[in-house]
Write an enzyme that holds these catalytic residues in place. Structure first.
Site, mmCIF file in Angstrom:
data_model
loop_
_atom_site.group_PDB
_atom_site.id
_atom_site.type_symbol
_atom_site.label_atom_id
_atom_site.label_comp_id
_atom_site.label_asym_id
_atom_site.label_seq_id
_atom_site.Cartn_x
_atom_site.Cartn_y
_atom_site.Cartn_z
ATOM 1 C CB ALA A 1 4.513 28.221 -6.799
ATOM 2 C CG LEU A 2 7.430 24.813 -11.279
ATOM 3 C CD1 LEU A 2 7.778 23.616 -12.160
ATOM 4 C CD2 LEU A 2 8.698 25.449 -10.725
ATOM 5 C CG HIS A 3 6.460 31.805 -12.443
ATOM 6 N ND1 HIS A 3 7.556 32.171 -13.193
ATOM 7 C CD2 HIS A 3 6.809 32.032 -11.153
ATOM 8 C CE1 HIS A 3 8.503 32.626 -12.406
ATOM 9 N NE2 HIS A 3 8.090 32.547 -11.149
ATOM 10 C CB SER B 1 7.621 36.787 -8.341
ATOM 11 O OG SER B 1 7.590 36.340 -7.001
ATOM 12 C CB SER B 2 6.207 31.635 -6.745
ATOM 13 O OG SER B 2 7.006 30.920 -7.657
ATOM 14 C CG HIS C 1 9.932 28.515 -12.057
ATOM 15 N ND1 HIS C 1 8.785 29.021 -11.483
ATOM 16 C CD2 HIS C 1 10.915 28.681 -11.151
ATOM 17 C CE1 HIS C 1 9.075 29.463 -10.271
ATOM 18 N NE2 HIS C 1 10.343 29.270 -10.046
ATOM 19 C CD GLN D 1 18.411 32.468 -5.532
ATOM 20 O OE1 GLN D 1 17.858 32.320 -4.469
ATOM 21 N NE2 GLN D 1 17.855 32.083 -6.679
ATOM 22 C CE LYS E 1 11.350 37.447 -9.524
ATOM 23 N NZ LYS E 1 11.516 37.882 -8.126
#
Ligand code: PAF
Length: 272
Positions: free
Chosen positions: A28-30, A181-182, A33, A149, A145
Site C-alpha cells: 500500500a505504498l505512498h 500512513s497506509s 515509502h 519501531q 514516523k
C-alpha cells in the site's frame, strides 16, 4: 525490475548484485515509502524493496485481514522509481515452521506502542531479522514516523552484531500536515479533519518549545488541549531511549503520540 516470490529466487538475484539498499514495507505504498526508496536509490548501487503484510506483528483484534493491499500499483511505483528487485513472499515462504523461533524486544524500549499492542514488536523484529538475513543489505531505510519501531530495529542490529546501517528517514506529510500512513485510507472526510489535530498539537508544542518552554508537563498540556475530543492513547516526551523527561533537551528529545480516530490508530511524532 525483478519480482521475486521465493527465497530461492531472491538468493539467486542477490548473488548477482553488489551493495544493496533495502526498504522493507507492507505494501500500500505512498509517497512516504517513495521517499525511502528514492533515498536508497541515491545511496546504493542497487535497491531491493520487500512487500509483505507480516501477520505476526498484528494482534488478534487488529486489521490484518483488511490491511490495504494493492500489489499492482505498488509494483508500478517501484518500477517508476527504478527499484532493482521487489521481494513479495507468501506467509508460508517467510514462516516455514509451524513453531517459529520468536524474539523478545528489549524491555527498556517497551511502553508506548507496546502497551497497546503487546506482541507487535516481537513480530516486527522477527520479520525484520528474516528479511535482513534474506536480502543481506548494506543499508536499510526506516521512516521516523514509526519512531519506536526504528529504535527497536536499531537495537536489533546492535545487539545481534548485524553489519547493516539503519538509515532513519524524515516523516512525509500530506498537504494538510497529516503524516502519511497506509492506514489513512480508512479515514472518512470528517475523521480526517479530526485527525489534523495531531500534527497541529505537535506543531503547537514545537512552537512553545521554540519560544522557550522546556517543562514537559506544560508542553503536554498544550498538546492535550489541541487533541481534545480525540481518544489519545499516549502523548509523551522522552529521550531517545524512551525514558520520560521532566525537561526537554535539544537533540535528545522525542515527542511521541498515538491517537485513535474512529477505527484507525494514528501515530505521529516530533524529534526535537
Ligand atoms: O513499517 C513497516 O511497514 C513494517 O513494520 C515492516 C518494517 C515492513 C515490518 O513488517
Amino acid at each position: 525490475m525483478q519480482v521475486l516470490h521465493t527465497y530461492q529466487e531472491l538468493q539467486v538475484f542477490r548473488k548477482s548484485l553488489d551493495s544493496v539498499g533495502f526498504v522493507p514495507t507492507m505494501g500500500a505504498l505512498h509517497p512516504g515509502h517513495a521517499s525511502l526508496i528514492t533515498r536508497s536509490k541515491q545511496e546504493n548501487p542497487q535497491t531491493i524493496v520487500s512487500i509483505f503484510v507480516n501477520p505476526t506483528q498484528f494482534g488478534p483484534n487488529e486489521d490484518l485481514s483488511r490491511y490495504p493491499r494493492d500489489l499492482e500499483a505498488d509494483l508500478k511505483l517501484c518500477q517508476s522509481l527504478g527499484v532493482d528487485g521487489v521481494f513479495v513472499p507468501t506467509v508460508a515462504e517467510l514462516y516455514p515452521f509451524e513453531h517459529a523461533i520468536t524474539l523478545n524486544p528489549a524491555s527498556d524500549l517497551l511502553g508506548h506502542e507496546a502497551e497497546h499492542r503487546p506482541t507487535h514488536f516481537n513480530g516486527v523484529l522477527q520479520v525484520v531479522l528474516k528479511l535482513f538475513n534474506l536480502v543481506c543489505p548494506q543499508k536499510a531505510y526506516f521512516g521516523k514516523k514509526d519512531a519506536q519501531q526504528l529504535l527497536h530495529v536499531q537495537r536489533l542490529v546492535a545487539d545481534f552484531f548485524l553489519e547493516i546501517e539503519i538509515v532513519p528517514c524524515e516523516i512525509v506529510r500530506d498537504h494538510d500536515g497529516l503524516a502519511l500512513s497506509s492506514r489513512n485510507v480508512y479515514l472518512s472526510a470528517s475523521q480526517r479533519q479530526e485527525a489534523l489535530k495531531i500534527p497541529q498539537a505537535l506543531e503547537r508544542m514545537q512552537i512553545a518549545y521554540q519560544q522557550g518552554m522546556r517543562d514537559t508537563a506544560s508542553l503536554i498540556r498544550i498538546g492535550l488541549d489541541t487533541l481534545q475530543g480525540l481518544e489519545v492513547h499516549y502523548l509523551s516526551i522522552c529521550n531517545h531511549n524512551l525514558e520520560p523527561l521532566a525537561q526537554v533537551k535539544s537533540n535528545q528529545t522525542l515527542i511521541l503520540c498515538a491517537v485513535q480516530v474512529g477505527q484507525v490508530r494514528l501515530l505521529d511524532n516530533l524529534w526535537v
